[in-house]
Design a protein around this motif. Structure first.
Motif, mmCIF file in Angstrom:
data_model
loop_
_atom_site.group_PDB
_atom_site.id
_atom_site.type_symbol
_atom_site.label_atom_id
_atom_site.label_comp_id
_atom_site.label_asym_id
_atom_site.label_seq_id
_atom_site.Cartn_x
_atom_site.Cartn_y
_atom_site.Cartn_z
ATOM 1 N N GLY A 117 86.672 -7.046 -33.449
ATOM 2 C CA GLY A 117 85.298 -7.304 -33.014
ATOM 3 C C GLY A 117 84.477 -6.028 -32.953
ATOM 4 N N TYR A 118 85.088 -4.989 -32.440
ATOM 5 C CA TYR A 118 84.414 -3.685 -32.361
ATOM 6 C C TYR A 118 84.085 -3.173 -33.757
ATOM 7 N N LEU A 119 85.070 -3.242 -34.660
ATOM 8 C CA LEU A 119 84.866 -2.761 -36.025
ATOM 9 C C LEU A 119 83.797 -3.579 -36.744
ATOM 10 N N LEU A 120 83.825 -4.891 -36.570
ATOM 11 C CA LEU A 120 82.826 -5.747 -37.216
ATOM 12 C C LEU A 120 81.419 -5.419 -36.732
ATOM 13 N N ARG A 121 81.281 -5.215 -35.433
ATOM 14 C CA ARG A 121 79.962 -4.878 -34.892
ATOM 15 C C ARG A 121 79.497 -3.510 -35.398
ATOM 16 N N ALA A 122 80.414 -2.555 -35.454
ATOM 17 C CA ALA A 122 80.062 -1.215 -35.938
ATOM 18 C C ALA A 122 79.639 -1.265 -37.410
ATOM 19 N N VAL A 123 80.353 -2.048 -38.221
ATOM 20 C CA VAL A 123 80.001 -2.178 -39.640
ATOM 21 C C VAL A 123 78.659 -2.893 -39.783
ATOM 22 N N LYS A 124 78.453 -3.951 -39.003
ATOM 23 C CA LYS A 124 77.172 -4.666 -39.044
ATOM 24 C C LYS A 124 76.032 -3.707 -38.700
ATOM 25 N N ASN A 125 76.196 -2.916 -37.649
ATOM 26 C CA ASN A 125 75.158 -1.953 -37.263
ATOM 27 C C ASN A 125 74.943 -0.915 -38.357
ATOM 28 N N GLY A 126 76.032 -0.454 -38.967
ATOM 29 C CA GLY A 126 75.911 0.503 -40.068
ATOM 30 C C GLY A 126 75.136 -0.089 -41.234
ATOM 31 N N CYS A 127 75.405 -1.351 -41.543
ATOM 32 C CA CYS A 127 74.692 -2.032 -42.629
ATOM 33 C C CYS A 127 73.209 -2.197 -42.301
ATOM 34 N N LEU A 128 72.924 -2.620 -41.080
ATOM 35 C CA LEU A 128 71.529 -2.793 -40.683
ATOM 36 C C LEU A 128 70.776 -1.462 -40.693
ATOM 37 N N HIS B 195 92.314 -3.625 -41.653
ATOM 38 C CA HIS B 195 90.913 -3.993 -41.395
ATOM 39 C C HIS B 195 89.968 -3.623 -42.543
ATOM 40 N N TYR B 196 90.333 -2.649 -43.344
ATOM 41 C CA TYR B 196 89.410 -2.086 -44.337
ATOM 42 C C TYR B 196 88.854 -3.143 -45.293
ATOM 43 N N SER B 197 89.708 -3.918 -45.943
ATOM 44 C CA SER B 197 89.221 -4.859 -46.958
ATOM 45 C C SER B 197 88.326 -5.940 -46.345
ATOM 46 N N ILE B 198 88.665 -6.402 -45.159
ATOM 47 C CA ILE B 198 87.830 -7.411 -44.486
ATOM 48 C C ILE B 198 86.475 -6.808 -44.117
ATOM 49 N N LEU B 199 86.496 -5.584 -43.606
ATOM 50 C CA LEU B 199 85.246 -4.921 -43.236
ATOM 51 C C LEU B 199 84.368 -4.683 -44.461
ATOM 52 N N CYS B 200 84.977 -4.333 -45.587
ATOM 53 C CA CYS B 200 84.208 -4.143 -46.832
ATOM 54 C C CYS B 200 83.573 -5.457 -47.275
ATOM 55 N N ALA B 201 84.297 -6.557 -47.151
ATOM 56 C CA ALA B 201 83.744 -7.870 -47.514
ATOM 57 C C ALA B 201 82.554 -8.217 -46.616
ATOM 58 N N VAL B 202 82.675 -7.905 -45.330
ATOM 59 C CA VAL B 202 81.571 -8.167 -44.400
ATOM 60 C C VAL B 202 80.364 -7.296 -44.759
ATOM 61 N N ALA B 203 80.617 -6.025 -45.013
ATOM 62 C CA ALA B 203 79.530 -5.110 -45.381
ATOM 63 C C ALA B 203 78.833 -5.590 -46.654
ATOM 64 N N ASN B 204 79.625 -6.059 -47.605
ATOM 65 C CA ASN B 204 79.059 -6.532 -48.870
ATOM 66 C C ASN B 204 78.149 -7.737 -48.657
ATOM 67 N N ARG B 205 78.425 -8.543 -47.653
ATOM 68 C CA ARG B 205 77.561 -9.694 -47.369
ATOM 69 C C ARG B 205 76.180 -9.238 -46.880
ATOM 70 N N TYR B 206 76.118 -8.096 -46.223
ATOM 71 C CA TYR B 206 74.838 -7.551 -45.761
ATOM 72 C C TYR B 206 74.150 -6.750 -46.855
ATOM 73 N N ILE B 207 74.905 -5.899 -47.512
ATOM 74 C CA ILE B 207 74.334 -4.902 -48.421
ATOM 75 C C ILE B 207 74.224 -5.407 -49.860
ATOM 76 N N HIS B 208 75.146 -6.251 -50.280
ATOM 77 C CA HIS B 208 75.221 -6.752 -51.654
ATOM 78 C C HIS B 208 75.464 -5.615 -52.658
ATOM 79 N N ASP B 209 76.186 -4.616 -52.218
ATOM 80 C CA ASP B 209 76.582 -3.491 -53.066
ATOM 81 C C ASP B 209 77.931 -3.014 -52.533
ATOM 82 N N TYR B 210 78.989 -3.322 -53.273
ATOM 83 C CA TYR B 210 80.335 -3.076 -52.756
ATOM 84 C C TYR B 210 80.586 -1.589 -52.500
#
Length: 186
Positions: free
Chosen positions: A70-81, A26-41
């Protein structure tokens, strides 16, 4: 029992293989998602690591009523926000800080010096490898993979030590938050 249920149960019971699975699958996919929000890898990696670490830290009470991804994606999205929210607040506070510097409050310089001393003492009190990793990360501004190569450790170990150092610093420096907030409103 499906794969997610097995992994979640493994996490709850403290199975390190389940924890490793989070990174491996899950790590690399979650990092890609986070990067879409944050724009800082690098920041995105830190947020993902924080999410995975929080799951491990709170594993005994872990309740996931959806897919693990789904849980991880939501948690990462919330962390980014949350990160973006903190950044926007910091940006809006900067002009106020600049005005304080122009006509600095008499206590400001003293508190700044005390804070510097406290931060230095906290860093010196960190365990050897944690201190070394933190200094390379924050003061020499090396990326996690560069630190891992330099110290001949894994990137996961680097992330663990940075997270540990930040956690200890937050705990030790909490008292200064009240003082800084009081100064901002003087």
């Amino acid at each position: 029992m499906n794969k997610d249920s097995v992994v979640i149960e493994g996490l709850r019971s403290g199975d390190e293989k389940a924890y490793k699975y989070l990174y491996d699958f899950h790590y690399s996919i979650l990092c890609a998602v986070a990067n879409r929000y944050i724009h800082d890898y690098d920041v995105g990696e830190m947020i993902v690591s924080d999410v995975i670490y929080a799951i491990w830290k709170n594993r005994s009470g872990l309740i996931i009523n959806q897919t693990l991804r789904g849980y991880l994606l939501r948690a990462v999205k919330n962390g980014c926000l949350n990160y973006l929210n903190r950044q926007s607040k910091q940006i809006s506070i900067e002009p106020l800080q600049e005005s304080l510097e122009d006509g600095a409050h008499p206590l400001e310089k003293l508190i700044e010096q005390e804070l510097d001393i406290k931060i230095e003492a906290c860093i010196k009190a960190l365990p050897g490898l944690t201190r070394q990793v933190f200094v390379l990360s924050r003061f020499e501004e090396l990326k996690y993979n560069e630190i891992a190569q330099r110290l001949n450790i894994s990137v996961d170990v680097v992330k663990y030590h940075v997270k540990s150092a930040l956690s200890k610093l937050r705990k030790e420096l909490q008292e200064f938050l009240v003082i800084v907030l009081a100064l901002l409103f003087l």
